[in-house]
Design an enzyme around this catalytic site. Structure first.
Site, PDB file in Angstrom:
ATOM      1  N   TRP A 114      23.247  51.652  31.896  1.00 48.68           N
ATOM      2  CA  TRP A 114      24.156  51.126  30.871  1.00 48.68           C
ATOM      3  C   TRP A 114      25.554  51.722  31.127  1.00 48.68           C
ATOM      4  CZ3 TRP A 114      25.205  53.793  25.735  1.00 48.68           C
ATOM      5  CH2 TRP A 114      25.997  52.983  24.898  1.00 48.68           C
ATOM      6  N   ASP A 159      16.600  57.769  26.526  1.00 51.15           N
ATOM      7  CA  ASP A 159      17.416  56.860  25.736  1.00 51.15           C
ATOM      8  C   ASP A 159      16.493  55.717  25.318  1.00 51.15           C
ATOM      9  OD1 ASP A 159      19.166  55.153  24.587  1.00 51.15           O
ATOM     10  OD2 ASP A 159      20.501  54.928  26.314  1.00 51.15           O
ATOM     11  N   LYS A 193      18.987  47.236  17.884  1.00 48.80           N
ATOM     12  CA  LYS A 193      18.283  46.028  18.342  1.00 48.80           C
ATOM     13  C   LYS A 193      16.991  45.794  17.567  1.00 48.80           C
ATOM     14  CE  LYS A 193      21.182  47.088  21.508  1.00 48.80           C
ATOM     15  NZ  LYS A 193      21.933  46.623  22.611  1.00 48.80           N
TER      16      LYS A 193
HETATM   17  N1  PGU Z   1      21.562  52.825  25.278  1.00 53.55           N
HETATM   18  C1  PGU Z   1      21.351  51.677  25.923  1.00 53.55           C
HETATM   19  C2  PGU Z   1      20.468  51.689  27.112  1.00 53.55           C
HETATM   20  C3  PGU Z   1      21.953  50.498  25.486  1.00 53.55           C
HETATM   21  O1  PGU Z   1      21.726  49.364  26.137  1.00 53.55           O
HETATM   22  C4  PGU Z   1      22.790  50.527  24.351  1.00 53.55           C
HETATM   23  C5  PGU Z   1      23.478  49.292  23.847  1.00 53.55           C
HETATM   24  C6  PGU Z   1      22.960  51.753  23.692  1.00 53.55           C
HETATM   25  C7  PGU Z   1      22.340  52.880  24.182  1.00 53.55           C
HETATM   26  C8  PGU Z   1      23.825  51.927  22.484  1.00 53.55           C
HETATM   27  O2  PGU Z   1      23.487  51.178  21.428  1.00 53.55           O
HETATM   28  P1  PGU Z   1      23.987  51.484  19.968  1.00 53.55           P
HETATM   29  O3  PGU Z   1      24.589  50.228  19.492  1.00 53.55           O
HETATM   30  O4  PGU Z   1      24.979  52.609  20.030  1.00 53.55           O
HETATM   31  O5  PGU Z   1      22.768  51.866  19.231  1.00 53.55           O
HETATM   32  N2  PGU Z   1      23.843  48.364  24.799  1.00 53.55           N
HETATM   33  C9  PGU Z   1      24.126  46.988  24.479  1.00 53.55           C
HETATM   34  C10 PGU Z   1      25.086  46.792  23.319  1.00 53.55           C
HETATM   35  C11 PGU Z   1      26.534  46.739  23.628  1.00 53.55           C
HETATM   36  C12 PGU Z   1      27.087  48.058  24.083  1.00 53.55           C
HETATM   37  O6  PGU Z   1      27.354  48.173  25.283  1.00 53.55           O
HETATM   38  O7  PGU Z   1      27.223  48.978  23.244  1.00 53.55           O
HETATM   39  C13 PGU Z   1      24.508  46.261  25.760  1.00 53.55           C
HETATM   40  O8  PGU Z   1      24.839  45.089  25.689  1.00 53.55           O
HETATM   41  O9  PGU Z   1      24.388  46.852  26.837  1.00 53.55           O
END
Ligand code: PGU
Length: 454
Positions: free
Chosen positions: A183, A264, A300
């Site tokens: 990510w 995570d 999510k």
């Molecule tokens: N860890 C991972 C692996 C993730 O994909 C995401 C969110 C998070 C943590 C953080 O999510 P929180 O909203 O802070 O609980 N990834 C999504 C959402 C958009 C972003 O980048 O924040 C994504 O589209 O990759």
């Protein structure tokens, strides 16, 4: 173009500079003198309304993920499709608030005994207790032995950040290994907290699967004690997870090298549709009695994106260590945001502690996971029907919210320009943003990109 550096040749600036020199050289008389100067001259002499103190600030780039939504919002096309951000949409393409969340909010609203006082620094106690049970399991010995500290944080990102700040302050090894790719925010969160980020091999583009040998080799050569970030399930962006047997080998290797696991968990329930199955990776590490970190997000799996609700747990060897760790976590949190917000955590606690609401949630969660799985099948079938060159079986094999398509940056640009389809430049698409109605449009775009753009 770089913004021009500000010229100090104007008479206003000359006066300002002489005032500054005076302040620097004559600290005892500064207050009287500076007041006299400002009052006695014209208002523009020391304060130029046209000149910003930030005049030289460079324009920052948009975020690689959230910036996709910014670009999407600017596009007036009626056929535009946002597959960038990992956020669930219904078959109608609309954001979803779960029924069980609405019900929990109604209960909270009707309960006049609820107030808006500050939460403790560590958050809502019930939320923390039930969040630990959710990820570690109801009958986790580590919970019963009281050696897990759980603190409510600002969603997954905030939980990772608090964990990283704690490690930078209290852990002897500053290096964290993160998967390649991962990510996009991971390296930023850990670097800014003061950790040094290195990558371990994870994804093999030729097989579109796990580079398991590469992963083992890289972890084997990591310095003893290094921190290792692991996606608990539904790896973002690849959709490739180790099997349980592979997790077991990773565990053995990490424990034998004294590596510290930092999980995570942003997609519990989204991978398989089953909350317990998706937490297995974490649970096998906790079952061996060793220490580990886990960041949980309810963005999510409960659709609470904007409520920013999540938790950081640190599994310790003993109650005594856990209570000292908690005392230090409070010192990390207090100067960052003092204490976390109450509403989202109250929703989660209301659902997790009520047996009926919990089971209602699992049904809604499974429906979201199943819809994503059915989108995989539909997209795969649509590409096959078009005879699109290439092996697209990874679309149905990959797990969770995303498909790592293998499309390159140029192909992505083409799809955005010609088809108004928005996705991250690494070729990741959020399957949760698709619907039966939009699959044909996406399949046409992929077909055109693959056959027309190298
Ligand atoms: N860890 C991972 C692996 C993730 O994909 C995401 C969110 C998070 C943590 C953080 O999510 P929180 O909203 O802070 O609980 N990834 C999504 C959402 C958009 C972003 O980048 O924040 C994504 O589209 O990759």
């Amino acid at each position: 173009m770089r913004p021009q550096t500000h010229s100090s040749s104007s008479s206003t600036d000359r006066r300002l500079n002489s005032l500054l020199r005076h302040l620097q050289n004559n600290s005892n008389s500064i207050i009287m003198d500076s007041q006299t100067t400002i009052i006695s001259s014209s208002p523009t002499s020391a304060f130029n309304t046209n000149h910003s103190v930030f005049a030289n600030i460079p324009q920052g780039p948009e975020d690689p993920i959230l910036g996709v939504t910014v670009a999407y919002n600017k596009d007036p096309s009626p056929i535009k499709l946002n597959l960038g951000v990992g956020a669930y949409r219904t078959e109608e393409g609309k954001p979803l608030v779960l029924d069980v969340v609405r019900r929990a909010e109604q209960i909270i609203l009707n309960d006049r005994s609820r107030v808006k006082e500050y939460l403790p620094i560590t958050g809502l106690p019930d939320f923390n207790k039930f969040s630990a049970k959710l990820i570690f399991g109801n009958d986790s010995p580590a919970i019963q032995e009281n050696r897990i500290v759980t603190v409510q944080c600002l969603s997954g990102t905030g939980s990772l950040r608090v964990g990283a700040e704690f490690l930078a302050r209290h852990y002897h090894e500053r290096t964290i290994y993160i998967p390649q790719p991962t990510w996009g925010n991971h390296p930023k969160v850990f670097t800014i907290a003061g950790l040094s980020v290195k990558y371990y091999r994870y994804y093999d583009p030729t097989t579109r699967g796990l580079d398991f040998q590469g992963l083992l080799e890289d972890l084997r050569s990591a310095p003893s004690g290094a921190i290792v970030l692991l996606h608990a399930c539904a790896h973002n962006p690849t959709g490739v997870d180790p099997t349980l047997e592979q997790w077991e080998q990773i565990r053995q290797l990490m424990r034998s090298r004294g590596l510290l696991p930092f999980f995570d968990s942003a997609y519990q329930g989204f991978a398989s549709g089953n909350l317990d199955a998706d937490a297995q990776s974490v649970r096998i590490f906790v079952a061996d009695g060793g220490e580990c970190f886990a960041a949980q997000s309810y963005a999510k799996n409960m659709g609470l994106y904007g409520e920013r609700v999540g938790a950081l747990s640190i599994v310790c060897k003993s109650t005594d260590v856990a209570s000292r760790v908690e005392s230090q976590l409070k010192l990390v949190i207090r100067p960052m945001y003092s204490n976390p917000p109450i509403h989202g955590a109250s929703i989660v606690a209301t659902i997790l502690k009520d047996r009926n609401m919990f089971s209602e949630w699992t049904v809604e969660l499974k429906a979201m996971a199943d819809r994503i799985i059915s989108m995989r099948q539909q997209l795969f079938d649509a590409l096959r029907a078009r005879g699109t060159p290439g092996d697209w079986s990874h679309i149905i094999k990959q797990i969770g919210m995303f498909t790592f398509t293998g499309l390159n940056t140029e192909q992505v640009k083409f799809m955005t320009k010609e088809y108004h389809i928005y996705m991250t430049s690494d070729g990741r698409i959020s399957m949760a943003g698709l619907s039966s109605r939009t699959v044909p449009h996406l399949a046409d775009a992929i077909h055109a990109a693959v056959t027309r753009v190298a």
